[in-house]
Design an enzyme around this catalytic site. Structure first.
Site, PDB file in Angstrom:
ATOM      1  N   SER A   1      22.213  32.596 139.187  1.00  0.00           N
ATOM      2  CA  SER A   1      22.315  32.630 137.357  1.00  0.00           C
ATOM      3  C   SER A   1      23.594  32.699 136.670  1.00  0.00           C
ATOM      4  O   SER A   1      23.625  32.132 135.512  1.00  0.00           O
ATOM      5  CB  SER A   1      21.298  33.662 136.873  1.00  0.00           C
ATOM      6  OG  SER A   1      21.823  34.901 137.378  1.00  0.00           O
TER       7      SER A   1
ATOM      8  N   LYS B   1       9.817  31.996 133.916  1.00  0.00           N
ATOM      9  CA  LYS B   1      11.128  31.098 133.357  1.00  0.00           C
ATOM     10  C   LYS B   1      10.526  29.842 133.051  1.00  0.00           C
ATOM     11  O   LYS B   1       9.835  29.559 132.295  1.00  0.00           O
ATOM     12  CB  LYS B   1      12.197  31.226 134.373  1.00  0.00           C
ATOM     13  CG  LYS B   1      12.909  32.467 134.266  1.00  0.00           C
ATOM     14  CD  LYS B   1      14.072  32.543 135.502  1.00  0.00           C
ATOM     15  CE  LYS B   1      14.988  33.946 134.988  1.00  0.00           C
ATOM     16  NZ  LYS B   1      14.953  34.814 136.269  1.00  0.00           N
TER      17      LYS B   1
ATOM     18  N   HIS C   1      15.235  30.740 139.371  1.00  0.00           N
ATOM     19  CA  HIS C   1      15.869  29.573 138.270  1.00  0.00           C
ATOM     20  C   HIS C   1      15.486  28.343 138.871  1.00  0.00           C
ATOM     21  O   HIS C   1      16.476  27.388 138.121  1.00  0.00           O
ATOM     22  CB  HIS C   1      17.256  29.985 138.309  1.00  0.00           C
ATOM     23  CG  HIS C   1      17.751  31.198 137.349  1.00  0.00           C
ATOM     24  ND1 HIS C   1      17.622  31.163 135.945  1.00  0.00           N
ATOM     25  CD2 HIS C   1      17.921  32.402 137.651  1.00  0.00           C
ATOM     26  CE1 HIS C   1      17.831  32.270 135.397  1.00  0.00           C
ATOM     27  NE2 HIS C   1      18.143  33.062 136.365  1.00  0.00           N
TER      28      HIS C   1
HETATM   29  C1  PLP Z   1      14.908  36.253 136.673  1.00  0.00           C
HETATM   30  C2  PLP Z   1      15.084  36.464 138.202  1.00  0.00           C
HETATM   31  C3  PLP Z   1      14.209  37.600 138.916  1.00  0.00           C
HETATM   32  C4  PLP Z   1      13.331  38.259 138.030  1.00  0.00           C
HETATM   33  O1  PLP Z   1      11.998  37.718 137.663  1.00  0.00           O
HETATM   34  P1  PLP Z   1      10.922  38.530 137.054  1.00  0.00           P
HETATM   35  O2  PLP Z   1       9.817  37.995 137.070  1.00  0.00           O
HETATM   36  O3  PLP Z   1      11.567  38.629 135.298  1.00  0.00           O
HETATM   37  O4  PLP Z   1      10.988  39.896 137.378  1.00  0.00           O
HETATM   38  C5  PLP Z   1      14.257  37.690 140.119  1.00  0.00           C
HETATM   39  N1  PLP Z   1      15.225  36.988 140.914  1.00  0.00           N
HETATM   40  C6  PLP Z   1      15.981  36.120 140.357  1.00  0.00           C
HETATM   41  C7  PLP Z   1      16.931  35.163 141.129  1.00  0.00           C
HETATM   42  C8  PLP Z   1      15.846  35.588 138.935  1.00  0.00           C
HETATM   43  O5  PLP Z   1      16.614  34.940 138.406  1.00  0.00           O
END
Ligand code: PLP
Length: 419
Positions: free
Chosen positions: A207, A266, A235
């Site tokens: 990210s 997301k 992502h």
């Molecule tokens: C955003 C993210 C998470 C967390 O996801 P949530 O559903 O918001 O807990 C976990 N791993 C990665 C790689 C992320 O980018």
């Protein structure tokens, strides 16, 4: 840390609060304090914030589904038909047919046998490592090993930590970011150690950089070494690949990843929820052993129905994914034409490199005055001297929105001497 080493004098509750306050002040002075800029109203390609209209370049709303009419309608119908909540964990009385349907749809979309929902991907990752790695599967004397990318997400790091505290039979080897040569040499070196289970763990997309792991290599390495490959696609699902099936599709290995974790928070709607997907037997085992699944509430019906609709939309046609890819190409090309330096790539995360933390801070503040909502990242989140604005492009953007953001970047970039 042994008990006998505790030397500090008793703090007491009053001093605790004083110390917390002084720690917070220190982080304000060091400019590492995280301020929140509230969005006034709906999330979208353009939002209202800081008293004006802003082009939103900071959300994970990659497909623009966070307030898409079809998603909102599906959530409304879900609320009406299945109610607000289940007031139960899944295995007591918190499973409706829609939960099972969503799990099947996620699995089919990702080209694997089965999937299990969790309240978040954070919880799902924790569940995977604590329930599966070093699990007591009838052997007595064994060690497992996890190979993990140094830049993997916090939830992976915490999941590994927690599993290593619970059972002391897991070794951790954190390889340099995306360094498949180091990974290969460690796997070769560890042949002699007779590990019971080897697990390779990587984010599909990272990210902070918007880079992806070349999963074709990882599939090959895992196969050669009989290791289990775990990829966090938070992502990437709905983002990479011609049909949005993620990093595996982009790398030509769709359906070949052993275990995929992901989020509904997301691209797939942006509300909340996460999952683990893979072989049926592994998912069945997690349903029995995952503590965040067993002891935490079932996902609310509105979210479940909206997530099913998000998958419907992705399976119907590629229009949203295509628009996201076109917008990303356009922004990446145009921002470079203005003289900015970006990290190369294909992902809608576009890190615009500005150097010092103070420039990133000033630039994001000035951009907010110009109607662009974007966040800066600096040390310790990224290495010293590599401060950046992390732009995130969405299918919710129109070309006019991106043009408006680009002229603001040009104006502010000139003012601060970045271009
Ligand atoms: C955003 C993210 C998470 C967390 O996801 P949530 O559903 O918001 O807990 C976990 N791993 C990665 C790689 C992320 O980018």
């Amino acid at each position: 840390m042994s008990q006998s080493k505790v030397k500090a004098k008793k703090m007491g509750v009053k001093s605790l609060y004083q110390n917390l306050d002084s720690e917070l002040n220190k982080s304000r002075e060091a400019k590492t304090y995280k301020y929140e800029v509230p969005v006034e109203g709906l999330q979208g390609g353009v939002v209202q914030a800081a008293g004006r209209s802003q082009v939103m370049l900071a959300s994970n709303n990659y497909l623009g589904l966070a307030n898409h009419p079809r998603i909102v309608e599906a959530a409304r119908k879900g609320l009406e038909k299945y109610g607000y909540g289940l007031a139960s964990v899944r295995f007591i009385c918190g499973t409706q047919n829609i939960h099972l349907e969503l799990e099947e749809r996620i699995a089919r979309f990702l080209g694997v046998e089965s999937a299990i929902l969790h309240s978040s991907c954070f919880a799902a990752n924790e569940a995977f490592f604590t329930a599966l790695v070093s699990a007591d599967l009838g052997e007595t004397d064994y060690r497992d090993v996890i190979y993990s990318d140094q830049l993997n997400h916090a939830s992976i790091i915490d999941g590994i930590r927690l599993s290593r505290i619970a059972v002391k039979t897991t070794d951790l080897r954190a390889y340099k970011h995306n360094d498949v040569e180091q990974l290969k040499s460690w796997l070769a070196e560890d042949q002699a150690k007779d590990y019971r289970l080897s697990v390779i763990v990587t984010d599909g997309v990272f990210s902070m950089e918007g880079e992806y792991a070349n999963l074709a290599d990882f599939v090959d390495i895992a196969k050669r070494n009989d290791a289990l490959l775990f990829v966090d696609e938070s992502h990437s699902t709905g983002v990479l690949g011609a049909t949005g099936r993620g990093t595996p599709e982009h790398c030509g290995v769709h359906g070949k990843i052993d275990v995929i974790s992901g989020t509904l928070g997301k691209a797939l709607g942006g509300a909340a929820g996460g999952f683990i997907a893979g072989k049926k037997v592994l998912v069945d085992y997690l349903r029995q052993k995952s503590r965040p699944y067993t002891f935490s509430n079932s996902l609310p019906p509105a979210i479940v129905c909206a997530a099913i609709e998000a998958i419907n939309m992705l399976e119907e046609d590629n229009s949203l994914v295509e628009k996201l890819h076109q917008n990303t190409d356009y922004f990446r090309k145009e921002v470079q034409r203005l003289g900015f330096t970006i990290l190369p790539g294909v992902h809608p995360i576009v890190p615009v490199m500005v150097g010092e933390a103070s420039i990133a801070q000033d630039m994001s503040n000035l951009l907010l005055d110009e109607g662009v909502y974007v966040r800066g990242l600096w040390y310790p989140v990224v290495p010293k001297g590599e401060a950046r604005l992390r732009v995130q492009i969405s299918a919710a953007h129109e070309v006019e929105d991106l043009d408006r953001a680009l002229s603001a970047f040009q104006k502010v970039g000139k003012k601060l001497g970045v271009v």
